[in-house]
Design an enzyme around this catalytic site. Structure first.
Site, mmCIF file in Angstrom:
data_model
loop_
_atom_site.group_PDB
_atom_site.id
_atom_site.type_symbol
_atom_site.label_atom_id
_atom_site.label_comp_id
_atom_site.label_asym_id
_atom_site.label_seq_id
_atom_site.Cartn_x
_atom_site.Cartn_y
_atom_site.Cartn_z
ATOM 1 N N LYS A 52 0.869 -1.336 -0.032
ATOM 2 C CA LYS A 52 0.133 -0.009 -0.080
ATOM 3 C C LYS A 52 1.009 1.165 0.135
ATOM 4 C CE LYS A 52 -3.625 -2.532 2.274
ATOM 5 N NZ LYS A 52 -4.415 -2.927 3.719
ATOM 6 N N GLN A 96 -4.470 -1.697 9.897
ATOM 7 C CA GLN A 96 -4.318 -3.071 9.224
ATOM 8 C C GLN A 96 -4.795 -4.083 10.219
ATOM 9 O OE1 GLN A 96 -3.112 -3.509 6.042
ATOM 10 N NE2 GLN A 96 -3.717 -5.639 6.453
ATOM 11 N N ASP A 119 -10.949 2.735 4.717
ATOM 12 C CA ASP A 119 -11.210 1.232 4.489
ATOM 13 C C ASP A 119 -12.784 1.133 4.370
ATOM 14 O OD1 ASP A 119 -9.293 -0.432 3.928
ATOM 15 O OD2 ASP A 119 -8.738 -0.577 6.143
#
Length: 289
Positions: A52, A96, A119
């Site tokens: 990412k 994460q 997200d």
């Protein structure tokens, strides 16, 4: 003949467009910024974060890394998220997953400002998605929808079977597919007669995390297959949930692993970070009018 749904090529095209947007934002004095929180030393999570950050750097997006030990407690993690929420120079916050078992993931997701929830997992954003008013969408489902759109696959009235009901993929996809007027069936570990259900579908999305589980017994020859699986087979090779060699040439469309949904997921993450930065610029301009 099977048409490959090439997420890698589409991601590359979209990223060129995103570069232009980042350049424009920088000219306007705004540096898109993504904060990434990684807890512990999970090797897979480290790879995901590294990938990412690599794409973010390529596009000109600034990343702020927050590496926390496995022993961090819940309140310390929430305090960090709160601190990042209050930093006006940070546009997106990514925690994460998975987190250590001692930490309540839902609690941490709820701590993120919905306007920085890159997200798309905050309950507020998920709720808006199911009301067909969502602008922030979990990245893998969003990437799947963009991939289908690129190949001009009309979802209206299509029979869609989603195999897997995770909060990351399956659940948001239900909303997106319903919003696109598809007829949706969700299958999972308790589903009986799975082969009969998937063989009757126009589109099958597999997201179960079992290496090469699905072969041609599960699909009809006109099927469109979206493989979301990311697994290692016995030889250590990266494979999807679908036996690619057994299916390729026998269905209408197939997204490969690697090179299908994965590149789209990261690209959608970057797109939403840039979207948040654009919205911040718009609000600043409104204040100055």
């Amino acid at each position: 003949m099977t048409t490959k749904l090439d997420g890698k090529a589409l991601a590359r095209k979209l990223q060129e467009e995103l570069k232009v947007k980042v350049t424009q934002l920088k000219q306007d004095g705004i540096q898109p910024c993504l904060a990434v929180i990684l807890v512990g030393n999970d090797s897979a999570s480290q790879v995901y974060v590294r990938n990412k950050k690599k794409v973010a750097q390529k596009l000109g997006i600034k990343t702020i890394d927050k590496q926390l030990p496995q022993t961090v407690n819940e309140s310390e993690l929430v305090d960090l998220v709160t601190e990042l929420n209050q930093d006006e120079n940070i546009h997106g916050i990514l925690v994460q997953l998975p987190l250590p078992e001692s930490i309540d993931e839902d609690l941490v997701m709820r701590a993120i400002d919905p306007a920085k929830d890159v997200d798309g997992f905050h309950p507020f954003n998920i709720g808006k998605l199911f009301m067909n008013k969502g602008q922030i969408v979990p990245c893998t489902p969003k990437g799947i929808m963009r991939l289908l759109a690129e190949y001009q696959i009309n979802l209206d009235g299509k029979k869609v079977v989603i195999v897997g009901r995770s909060k990351i993929v399956g659940m948001p996809l239900i909303a997106l597919m319903l919003n696109a007027n598809a007829t949706v069936t969700v299958a999972h570990s308790h589903t009986k007669n799975l082969k009969e259900i998937t063989r009757d579908a126009d589109i099958v999305i597999t997201a179960i995390g079992q290496a090469e589980f699905f072969d041609m017994q599960y699909f009809n020859s006109d099927a469109i297959i979206i493989d979301v699986g990311t697994n290692r087979n016995e030889a250590g090779k990266l494979v999807g949930d679908v036996k690619r060699d057994a299916v390729m040439g026998h269905v209408a469309y197939l997204s490969p692993v690697p090179g299908g949904v994965g590149p789209m997921t990261i690209t959608m993450l970057m797109e939403q970070t840039i979207q948040f930065a654009e919205e911040r610029e718009s609000k600043c301009n409104e204040k100055n009018i």
